[in-house]
Design a protein around this motif. Structure first.
Motif, short mmCIF file in Angstrom:
data_model
loop_
_atom_site.label_atom_id
_atom_site.label_comp_id
_atom_site.label_asym_id
_atom_site.label_seq_id
_atom_site.Cartn_x
_atom_site.Cartn_y
_atom_site.Cartn_z
N ALA A 84 0.68 18.33 -37.03
CA ALA A 84 -0.71 17.85 -37.05
C ALA A 84 -1.37 18.07 -35.69
O ALA A 84 -2.56 18.39 -35.61
CB ALA A 84 -0.75 16.38 -37.43
N ALA A 85 -0.59 17.92 -34.63
CA ALA A 85 -1.13 18.05 -33.28
C ALA A 85 -1.62 19.46 -32.98
O ALA A 85 -2.44 19.67 -32.09
CB ALA A 85 -0.09 17.64 -32.25
N VAL A 86 -1.12 20.46 -33.74
CA VAL A 86 -1.54 21.84 -33.50
C VAL A 86 -2.38 22.37 -34.67
O VAL A 86 -2.60 23.57 -34.80
CB VAL A 86 -0.33 22.76 -33.25
N GLY A 87 -2.83 21.45 -35.54
CA GLY A 87 -3.75 21.83 -36.60
C GLY A 87 -3.12 22.45 -37.82
O GLY A 87 -3.79 23.13 -38.61
N LEU A 132 0.78 27.57 -34.11
CA LEU A 132 2.21 27.60 -33.82
C LEU A 132 2.47 27.92 -32.35
O LEU A 132 3.48 27.48 -31.78
CB LEU A 132 2.90 28.64 -34.72
N GLY A 133 1.58 28.66 -31.73
CA GLY A 133 1.74 28.96 -30.31
C GLY A 133 1.57 27.75 -29.41
O GLY A 133 1.96 27.77 -28.24
N LYS A 134 1.01 26.66 -29.95
CA LYS A 134 0.79 25.45 -29.16
C LYS A 134 1.93 24.44 -29.29
O LYS A 134 1.89 23.37 -28.68
CB LYS A 134 -0.52 24.78 -29.60
N ALA A 140 4.60 18.15 -25.32
CA ALA A 140 5.10 17.97 -26.68
C ALA A 140 6.31 17.04 -26.69
O ALA A 140 7.23 17.19 -25.89
CB ALA A 140 5.47 19.31 -27.29
N GLU A 141 6.31 16.08 -27.61
CA GLU A 141 7.41 15.13 -27.70
C GLU A 141 8.57 15.68 -28.52
O GLU A 141 9.74 15.37 -28.27
CB GLU A 141 6.91 13.82 -28.33
N TYR A 142 8.24 16.50 -29.52
CA TYR A 142 9.26 17.10 -30.38
C TYR A 142 9.05 18.61 -30.45
O TYR A 142 7.94 19.10 -30.29
CB TYR A 142 9.17 16.53 -31.80
N PRO A 177 14.13 16.13 -30.30
CA PRO A 177 13.41 15.64 -29.12
C PRO A 177 13.25 16.77 -28.11
O PRO A 177 14.22 17.48 -27.81
CB PRO A 177 14.30 14.52 -28.60
N ALA A 178 12.07 16.96 -27.58
CA ALA A 178 11.79 18.10 -26.72
C ALA A 178 12.74 18.24 -25.52
O ALA A 178 13.14 19.35 -25.20
CB ALA A 178 10.34 18.05 -26.26
N PRO A 179 13.12 17.17 -24.83
CA PRO A 179 13.95 17.37 -23.63
C PRO A 179 15.43 17.60 -23.92
O PRO A 179 16.23 17.69 -23.00
CB PRO A 179 13.78 16.04 -22.88
#
Length: 260
Positions: A84-87, A132-134, A140-142, A177-179
Motif C-alpha cells: 500500500a505504501a508504494v501504491g 515496486l522500485g520504491k 521501509a519497515e518490511y 523485517p527490513a534489517p
C-alpha cells in the motif's frame, strides 16, 4: 440507537468475522488452484452461485510464514502495508484463525477476468514498476521475500472506464523485517529478479525499454546513491544490468553481464 451513536468497532469486526465464517462453512470447493502440504488454494462457490478464493495454511505453512520472526498476522499486515505504501493494492481479502487442518484461512475476492501484466497497456506496466522500485526505500519497515515476486504475482483488472487496476493477487504473506538481511545483497537479488521478469514475461520489444527506464528512475529516486552508483556491490551491478535493459539490451549471457 440514536443517529449520533455508532457501533463498537470490535463488535463490528466480530460480526463481520461471524458472517465470513458462515459463508465459508456454506460454500463448496469447485476448483483446486494449488494443493501443497503447507497450503491449499481453492475457488469456493456459495449457494447463491457467487464465488471467492480460499487460501488455507496448515501448521507447516504457518511456520514457514513465521520463519522471519513475525507472527502470521504481523506478516499479513506487513505485506498489506508494504505494498500500500508504494501504491500497489492487494486483492481485497480477509484473514481469520480457525481450528482444524488449516489454522489460518484467507478469503479473497474472486477475479476470473484478471489479465497478466503482459496484456496491460504500457502505462500500467510503468505505474507498477514505479511502485515496486520504491519497496526498498531506507525507511521501509518490511521487505518482500524474493519468492513473493513472480510473473503472475500481479494481475490487471479492467475497470468500467476502460482503465486497469493492478492488484497483487498472490496473498501468501511472504515479507521479512527490513534489517534482518544484508541489504546490498538482498536489494541486488530483487533488482535482478524483477528485471528478468520485466524483460522475459511482462514486456516485449515494443515497451521493454520504456518500462525498464521507469524502474531505473524509481530505484534511483528510492535508494541511496551509493547503493546503485558504480559497480562495487551486488545492487549496483544489478542496477547497471537494468540500465542496459532500458537501452534495449539484455546483458545476460554476454560479456557485459555485470553479475557474471
Amino acid at each position: 440507537m440514536s443517529g449520533a451513536e455508532t457501533l463498537d468497532p470490535q463488535f463490528q469486526a466480530d460480526t463481520m468475522m461471524s458472517v465470513l465464517n458462515e459463508r465459508l462453512a456454506a460454500a463448496s470447493p469447485v476448483e483446486d488452484l494449488s494443493v501443497h502440504s503447507d497450503r491449499i488454494l481453492q475457488v469456493m462457490e456459495e449457494p447463491d452461485g457467487s464465488r471467492f478464493v480460499r487460501r488455507g495454511f496448515t501448521d507447516e505453512g504457518v511456520s514457514y510464514v513465521q520463519r522471519s520472526g513475525l507472527s502470521f498476522r504481523e506478516a499479513w499486515e506487513g505485506m498489506e502495508d508494504t505494498y500500500a505504501a508504494v501504491g500497489v493494492d492487494v486483492v481485497p481479502s480477509f484473514i481469520f484463525e480457525q481450528e482444524g487442518e488449516h489454522s489460518f484461512v484467507v478469503i479473497s475476492e474472486y477475479v476470473p477476468d484478471a489479465v497478466d501484466v503482459s496484456e496491460l497497456p504500457t502505462e500500467e506496466k510503468v505505474k507498477l514498476v514505479q511502485g515496486l522500485g520504491k519497496l526498498f526505500k531506507p525507511e521501509a519497515e518490511y521487505w518482500p521475500s524474493l519468492e513473493a515476486l513472480r510473473a503472475d504475482t500481479f494481475k490487471g483488472v479492467e475497470q468500467e472506464d476502460g482503465t486497469f487496476r493492478v492488484l497483487m493477487m498472490d496473498t501468501d504473506p511472504f515479507v521479512i523485517p527490513a534489517p534482518s538481511l544484508a541489504r546490498d545483497e538482498y536489494v541486488g537479488q530483487y533488482i535482478k529478479k524483477l528485471s528478468e521478469i520485466l524483460w522475459d514475461d511482462w514486456c516485449d520489444q515494443d515497451d521493454r525499454g520504456e518500462v525498464a527506464a521507469a524502474l531505473v528512475i524509481s530505484l534511483a529516486e528510492s535508494l541511496d546513491e551509493e547503493e546503485y552508483a558504480g559497480m562495487h556491490n551486488t545492487a549496483s551491478r544489478a542496477f547497471m544490468n537494468l540500465h542496459m535493459m532500458s537501452n534495449g539490451m539484455d546483458p545476460r549471457g554476454t560479456g557485459v553481464d555485470m553479475l557474471d
